[in-house]
Design an enzyme around this catalytic site. Structure first.
Site, PDB file in Angstrom:
ATOM      1  N   ASN A  11      -7.842  35.393 -22.508  1.00 63.78           N
ATOM      2  CA  ASN A  11      -8.269  34.236 -23.583  1.00 63.78           C
ATOM      3  C   ASN A  11      -9.166  34.391 -24.077  1.00 63.78           C
ATOM      4  O   ASN A  11     -10.398  34.787 -23.324  1.00 63.78           O
ATOM      5  CB  ASN A  11      -8.441  33.080 -22.488  1.00 63.78           C
ATOM      6  CG  ASN A  11      -9.655  31.341 -22.918  1.00 63.78           C
ATOM      7  OD1 ASN A  11      -9.268  31.683 -23.760  1.00 63.78           O
ATOM      8  ND2 ASN A  11      -9.950  30.547 -22.221  1.00 63.78           N
ATOM      9  N   LYS A  13     -11.304  32.641 -26.475  1.00 60.28           N
ATOM     10  CA  LYS A  13     -12.113  31.276 -26.384  1.00 60.28           C
ATOM     11  C   LYS A  13     -12.589  31.578 -27.549  1.00 60.28           C
ATOM     12  O   LYS A  13     -11.828  31.050 -28.745  1.00 60.28           O
ATOM     13  CB  LYS A  13     -13.323  31.703 -25.620  1.00 60.28           C
ATOM     14  CG  LYS A  13     -13.330  31.700 -23.808  1.00 60.28           C
ATOM     15  CD  LYS A  13     -14.095  31.373 -22.463  1.00 60.28           C
ATOM     16  CE  LYS A  13     -13.188  32.379 -21.995  1.00 60.28           C
ATOM     17  NZ  LYS A  13     -14.861  31.793 -20.711  1.00 60.28           N
ATOM     18  N   HIS A  97      -8.437  25.008 -18.901  1.00 58.92           N
ATOM     19  CA  HIS A  97      -9.300  25.054 -18.424  1.00 58.92           C
ATOM     20  C   HIS A  97     -10.450  24.629 -18.714  1.00 58.92           C
ATOM     21  O   HIS A  97     -10.519  23.488 -19.043  1.00 58.92           O
ATOM     22  CB  HIS A  97      -8.796  26.034 -19.798  1.00 58.92           C
ATOM     23  CG  HIS A  97     -10.700  27.295 -19.343  1.00 58.92           C
ATOM     24  ND1 HIS A  97     -11.569  27.484 -19.522  1.00 58.92           N
ATOM     25  CD2 HIS A  97      -9.955  28.860 -19.419  1.00 58.92           C
ATOM     26  CE1 HIS A  97     -12.350  28.579 -19.298  1.00 58.92           C
ATOM     27  NE2 HIS A  97     -11.021  28.934 -18.749  1.00 58.92           N
ATOM     28  N   GLU A  99     -13.534  25.046 -18.851  1.00 58.21           N
ATOM     29  CA  GLU A  99     -14.584  24.806 -19.947  1.00 58.21           C
ATOM     30  C   GLU A  99     -13.586  23.087 -20.780  1.00 58.21           C
ATOM     31  O   GLU A  99     -14.558  22.576 -21.450  1.00 58.21           O
ATOM     32  CB  GLU A  99     -14.339  25.730 -21.858  1.00 58.21           C
ATOM     33  CG  GLU A  99     -15.156  27.099 -19.997  1.00 58.21           C
ATOM     34  CD  GLU A  99     -14.685  28.391 -20.468  1.00 58.21           C
ATOM     35  OE1 GLU A  99     -14.300  27.972 -21.542  1.00 58.21           O
ATOM     36  OE2 GLU A  99     -15.000  29.207 -20.421  1.00 58.21           O
ATOM     37  N   GLU A 169      -9.310  30.522 -10.958  1.00 59.41           N
ATOM     38  CA  GLU A 169     -10.656  30.328 -11.650  1.00 59.41           C
ATOM     39  C   GLU A 169     -11.312  29.808 -11.368  1.00 59.41           C
ATOM     40  O   GLU A 169     -11.537  29.007 -11.948  1.00 59.41           O
ATOM     41  CB  GLU A 169     -10.315  30.102 -13.829  1.00 59.41           C
ATOM     42  CG  GLU A 169      -8.947  30.655 -13.999  1.00 59.41           C
ATOM     43  CD  GLU A 169      -9.641  30.769 -16.329  1.00 59.41           C
ATOM     44  OE1 GLU A 169      -9.498  32.629 -16.112  1.00 59.41           O
ATOM     45  OE2 GLU A 169     -10.006  29.989 -16.490  1.00 59.41           O
ATOM     46  N   GLY A 175     -17.395  33.720 -16.662  1.00 61.18           N
ATOM     47  CA  GLY A 175     -18.059  34.651 -17.503  1.00 61.18           C
ATOM     48  C   GLY A 175     -20.079  34.467 -16.620  1.00 61.18           C
ATOM     49  O   GLY A 175     -20.947  34.862 -17.078  1.00 61.18           O
ATOM     50  N   SER A 214     -14.493  36.956 -15.148  1.00 57.97           N
ATOM     51  CA  SER A 214     -15.053  38.319 -14.751  1.00 57.97           C
ATOM     52  C   SER A 214     -14.574  39.139 -13.894  1.00 57.97           C
ATOM     53  O   SER A 214     -14.235  39.960 -13.480  1.00 57.97           O
ATOM     54  CB  SER A 214     -17.028  37.713 -13.612  1.00 57.97           C
ATOM     55  OG  SER A 214     -17.642  36.875 -14.450  1.00 57.97           O
TER      56      SER A 214
HETATM   57  P1  13P Z   1     -14.534  35.834 -18.026  1.00 59.84           P
HETATM   58  O1  13P Z   1     -13.967  36.696 -18.224  1.00 59.84           O
HETATM   59  O2  13P Z   1     -15.499  35.317 -19.167  1.00 59.84           O
HETATM   60  O3  13P Z   1     -15.533  35.466 -16.739  1.00 59.84           O
HETATM   61  O4  13P Z   1     -14.160  34.276 -18.401  1.00 59.84           O
HETATM   62  C1  13P Z   1     -12.894  33.741 -17.617  1.00 59.84           C
HETATM   63  C2  13P Z   1     -11.709  32.768 -18.177  1.00 59.84           C
HETATM   64  O5  13P Z   1     -12.142  31.702 -17.945  1.00 59.84           O
HETATM   65  C3  13P Z   1     -10.821  33.276 -18.679  1.00 59.84           C
HETATM   66  O6  13P Z   1     -10.013  31.758 -19.523  1.00 59.84           O
END
Ligand code: 13P
Length: 252
Positions: A11, A13, A97, A99, A169, A175, A214
């Site tokens: 992903n 983003k 997601h 976010e 997740e 992150g 992560s």
């Molecule tokens: P990270 O791997 O940067 O923690 O992000 C995970 C994520 O949100 C994947 O959709």
């Protein structure tokens, strides 16, 4: 038990211009060309979807979008529909997601419509679920996961439930560099599989449950070896072709 092909999805983003995406994919393709043990997907921003579909044609890399609207069309400025994505030959779409939920107000009610809309258009959905740190500490993880999984799948015909990948997740692991303990990831994935079994035991055996938060080349082997974890949704580490390819290799 049914053998499930792992899915390793990156992903991106809001990262990578088209030029940067092209550079990435030329570096990734030779690194994953023999990885036939796993499905490999990249999830670029809308602007890079068509260039990435073109650049991955004939390869084993699939292209997913990061979100979509549930309606077929309408006055929804800035949104795209499932049919618009399917027309581009996009393979699938990430839905729900954290976010999108936290920053853009995506609700479980909208997701209950988005998941079947994606399936009906021929897209493979990845439905994201997960608890906040406060919810985990309050002992509310299972309640949150139950609500998100049951709502997200509520309008999916039972024979199509296994066509929806679920990404667990935990929000506190996204992150942050703070990956879930393997026991936590396995416990949540097994719980999600049991929820799906409530709809259909047969579908739950075929459903792919991913872990995200992560994931890095160093922790991927342990996470991907867990019995109920069938792949990874990778954020930061998916921006680097070498790191992403290493995570794909760890699924073998
Ligand atoms: P990270 O791997 O940067 O923690 O992000 C995970 C994520 O949100 C994947 O959709």
């Amino acid at each position: 038990m049914t053998a499930r092909t792992p899915l390793i999805a990156g992903n991106w983003k809001m990262h990578k211009t088209v030029a940067e995406a092209e550079e990435f994919i030329q570096a990734l393709l030779p690194r994953v060309s023999t990885a036939d043990h796993a499905d490999v997907a990249i999830c670029p921003p809308f602007t890079a979807l068509t260039p990435m579909v073109d650049s991955t044609r004939g390869s084993r890399v699939q292209v997913y979008a990061q979100t979509m609207h549930q309606a077929e069309s309408g006055a929804f400025t800035g949104e795209v529909s499932a049919a618009m994505l399917a027309e581009l030959d996009v393979h699938g779409v990430i839905l729900g997601h954290s976010e999108r939920r936290e920053l853009f107000g995506e609700t479980d009610r909208a997701l209950a419509l988005k998941v079947p809309a994606a399936l009906a258009a021929g897209l493979a959905p990845i439905l994201c679920v997960g608890e906040t740190e406060a919810e985990r500490e309050a002992g509310d993880t299972e309640r949150k996961l139950r609500h998100q999984v049951q709502e997200g799948l509520s309008k999916v015909p039972v024979e199509r439930v296994a066509d929806v990948a679920i990404a667990y997740e935990p929000i506190w692991a996204i992150g942050t560099g703070r990956v879930a303990e393997p026991e936590q990831a396995q416990e949540a994935a097994a719980f999600i599989r049991a929820l799906i079994a409530g709809r259909s035991p047969e579908q739950s055996e075929r459903s792919r449950i991913l872990y995200g938060g992560s994931v890095k080349p160093e922790n991927a082997p342990e996470l991907l070896a867990l019995p109920d974890v069938d792949g990874a949704l990778v954020g930061g580490a998916s921006l680097d072709p070498e790191a992403f390819a290493a995570i794909v290799a760890a699924a073998a």
